[in-house]
Design an enzyme around this catalytic site. Structure first.
Site, PDB file in Angstrom:
ATOM      1  N   ASP A 153       5.526  -1.279   2.277  1.00  0.00           N
ATOM      2  CA  ASP A 153       6.498  -0.314   1.743  1.00  0.00           C
ATOM      3  C   ASP A 153       6.368   1.028   2.458  1.00  0.00           C
ATOM      4  O   ASP A 153       7.162   1.944   2.231  1.00  0.00           O
ATOM      5  CB  ASP A 153       6.391  -0.171   0.219  1.00  0.00           C
ATOM      6  CG  ASP A 153       5.043   0.345  -0.239  1.00  0.00           C
ATOM      7  OD1 ASP A 153       4.118   0.469   0.594  1.00  0.00           O
ATOM      8  OD2 ASP A 153       4.913   0.636  -1.452  1.00  0.00           O
ATOM      9  N   SER A 154       5.381   1.129   3.367  1.00  0.00           N
ATOM     10  CA  SER A 154       5.316   2.295   4.254  1.00  0.00           C
ATOM     11  C   SER A 154       6.612   2.431   5.052  1.00  0.00           C
ATOM     12  O   SER A 154       6.888   3.486   5.618  1.00  0.00           O
ATOM     13  CB  SER A 154       4.127   2.173   5.214  1.00  0.00           C
ATOM     14  OG  SER A 154       4.096   0.896   5.818  1.00  0.00           O
ATOM     15  N   GLU A 186      -0.276  -3.040  -5.578  1.00  0.00           N
ATOM     16  CA  GLU A 186      -1.307  -2.003  -5.657  1.00  0.00           C
ATOM     17  C   GLU A 186      -1.873  -1.941  -7.073  1.00  0.00           C
ATOM     18  O   GLU A 186      -1.142  -2.176  -8.039  1.00  0.00           O
ATOM     19  CB  GLU A 186      -0.703  -0.638  -5.282  1.00  0.00           C
ATOM     20  CG  GLU A 186      -0.219  -0.584  -3.851  1.00  0.00           C
ATOM     21  CD  GLU A 186       0.327   0.787  -3.456  1.00  0.00           C
ATOM     22  OE1 GLU A 186       0.232   1.748  -4.257  1.00  0.00           O
ATOM     23  OE2 GLU A 186       0.844   0.907  -2.332  1.00  0.00           O
ATOM     24  N   LYS A 242       2.049  -8.306  -1.833  1.00  0.00           N
ATOM     25  CA  LYS A 242       0.952  -7.343  -2.062  1.00  0.00           C
ATOM     26  C   LYS A 242       1.334  -6.428  -3.215  1.00  0.00           C
ATOM     27  O   LYS A 242       2.487  -5.978  -3.282  1.00  0.00           O
ATOM     28  CB  LYS A 242       0.670  -6.520  -0.804  1.00  0.00           C
ATOM     29  CG  LYS A 242      -0.448  -5.498  -1.021  1.00  0.00           C
ATOM     30  CD  LYS A 242      -0.965  -4.903   0.275  1.00  0.00           C
ATOM     31  CE  LYS A 242      -0.111  -3.793   0.830  1.00  0.00           C
ATOM     32  NZ  LYS A 242       0.105  -2.653  -0.089  1.00  0.00           N
ATOM     33  N   GLU A 265      -8.053   0.746   0.977  1.00  0.00           N
ATOM     34  CA  GLU A 265      -7.483   1.878   1.722  1.00  0.00           C
ATOM     35  C   GLU A 265      -8.151   3.191   1.296  1.00  0.00           C
ATOM     36  O   GLU A 265      -8.384   3.440   0.107  1.00  0.00           O
ATOM     37  CB  GLU A 265      -5.962   1.969   1.463  1.00  0.00           C
ATOM     38  CG  GLU A 265      -5.324   3.174   2.171  1.00  0.00           C
ATOM     39  CD  GLU A 265      -3.813   3.142   2.224  1.00  0.00           C
ATOM     40  OE1 GLU A 265      -3.197   2.167   1.751  1.00  0.00           O
ATOM     41  OE2 GLU A 265      -3.234   4.120   2.758  1.00  0.00           O
TER      42      GLU A 265
HETATM   43  O1  KIV Z   1       2.671  -0.127   3.058  1.00  0.00           O
HETATM   44  C1  KIV Z   1       1.787  -0.340   3.893  1.00  0.00           C
HETATM   45  O2  KIV Z   1       2.000  -0.273   5.097  1.00  0.00           O
HETATM   46  C2  KIV Z   1       0.456  -0.681   3.396  1.00  0.00           C
HETATM   47  C3  KIV Z   1      -0.631  -0.860   4.403  1.00  0.00           C
HETATM   48  C4  KIV Z   1      -0.955   0.394   5.061  1.00  0.00           C
HETATM   49  C5  KIV Z   1      -1.825  -1.508   3.818  1.00  0.00           C
HETATM   50  O3  KIV Z   1       0.270  -0.807   2.236  1.00  0.00           O
END
Ligand code: KIV
Length: 297
Positions: free
Chosen positions: A59-60, A130, A128, A197
């Protein structure tokens, strides 16, 4: 795993696609796991062809692709759109998708339904999420729905407001104890990997030694079972001061700038396109341009 309807027509399946068991075996053998983010077809193809084990549609992308200042605004539909593009490019690596903020926070049923969309509509092989022990029930439900789950602990960017900024986590005794408890609880709930992280190297090393599933670090030191970076940080495309851990391996910004400025110069001085870069009429048709029928009145 074969997902032919998500793959680009010119890409046959890889001889030996990466599996979560293979990542587990790497941990056991002490072989580092490689992971990178990707958000589109072209970069995902390059990442996969370079032999990276796991590609995360993170989500980055809200920040590095869409230009937001946090990851919070990106939606499920936007994440699905990018995951589909990545999926079409990848033959070998595992493709995992980030569940965006809000897609797993209000109810477990809604979270499972959203996760299923990533698998069914975009070909993701894992999602993924969090958060710590409070996500254990969700991890169990996703595992029961046959969806491998990657947990994410430490500096969790979706918690930016609660954390009061992007700050290294796990510095106090209580915070370290909580992280260890979270990691064990998520492993017991069925998570297949844990991203660590933004935490002290010593804390990540301790978690990595204590859990039997692989840990993937970002800003968490070299003792993790693997490492992940944001693709745009790796190649200097993120337009922000790099974090301490974000080693830059190339300068795509300089490369792209030079290409774009060269193009602008060539258009402005009419050296682009050249005659060789132009299509031509056959001789007979060219002659017709001079006939009265095609001459301007
Ligand atoms: O959103 C992302 O890119 C991430 C990674 C940096 C682990 O969560």
């Amino acid at each position: 795993m074969s997902i032919p309807h998500f793959r680009s027509a010119d890409l046959p399946p890889a001889a030996s696609p990466v599996t979560f068991q293979a990542l587990q075996d790497k941990k056991q053998a002490g072989h580092p796991i490689t992971a990178l983010t990707a958000y589109d077809y072209a970069t995902a193809r390059l990442v996969d062809e370079a032999g990276i084990d796991l590609i995360l549609v993170g989500d980055s992308l809200a920040m590095v692709v869409m230009g937001y200042d946090t990851t919070l605004p990106v939606t499920v539909d936007e994440m699905l759109h990018h995951t589909r593009a990545v999926r079409r490019a990848v033959r070998r690596a595992i493709v995992a998708a980030d569940m965006p903020y809000g897609s797993y926070h209000s109810s477990i049923d809604e979270a499972v339904a959203n996760a299923i969309r990533f698998v069914k509509e975009a070909g993701a092989q894992a999602v993924k999420i969090e958060g710590g022990a409070s996500r254990a029930e969700l991890v169990e439900r996703l595992a029961a729905a046959e969806i491998p789950v990657i947990a994410h602990l430490g500096l969790t960017p979706q918690s930016v407001h609660r954390m009061g900024g992007y700050k290294v986590q796990g510095k106090s005794t209580a915070a370290i104890a909580q992280l260890l408890h979270d990691a064990h609880t998520l492993e017991a709930a069925g998570a297949v990997l844990i991203v660590l992280e933004g935490m002290p190297r010593e804390v990540a090393a301790r978690i990595t030694a204590e859990v039997s599933i692989p840990t993937i670090g970002i800003g968490a030191g070299p003792e993790c079972d693997g490492q992940i970076l944001v693709f745009h940080d790796l190649v200097n495309l993120s337009f922000s001061p790099p974090a301490k851990f974000a080693r830059q391996y190339g300068d795509a910004a300089a490369l792209f700038r030079e290409a774009i400025e060269g193009y602008r110069r060539d258009v402005e001085d009419r050296s682009f396109p050249s005659d060789a870069e132009s299509y031509h009429l056959p001789k007979a048709a060219a002659a017709a341009l001079e006939t009265p029928a095609l001459r301007r009145a």
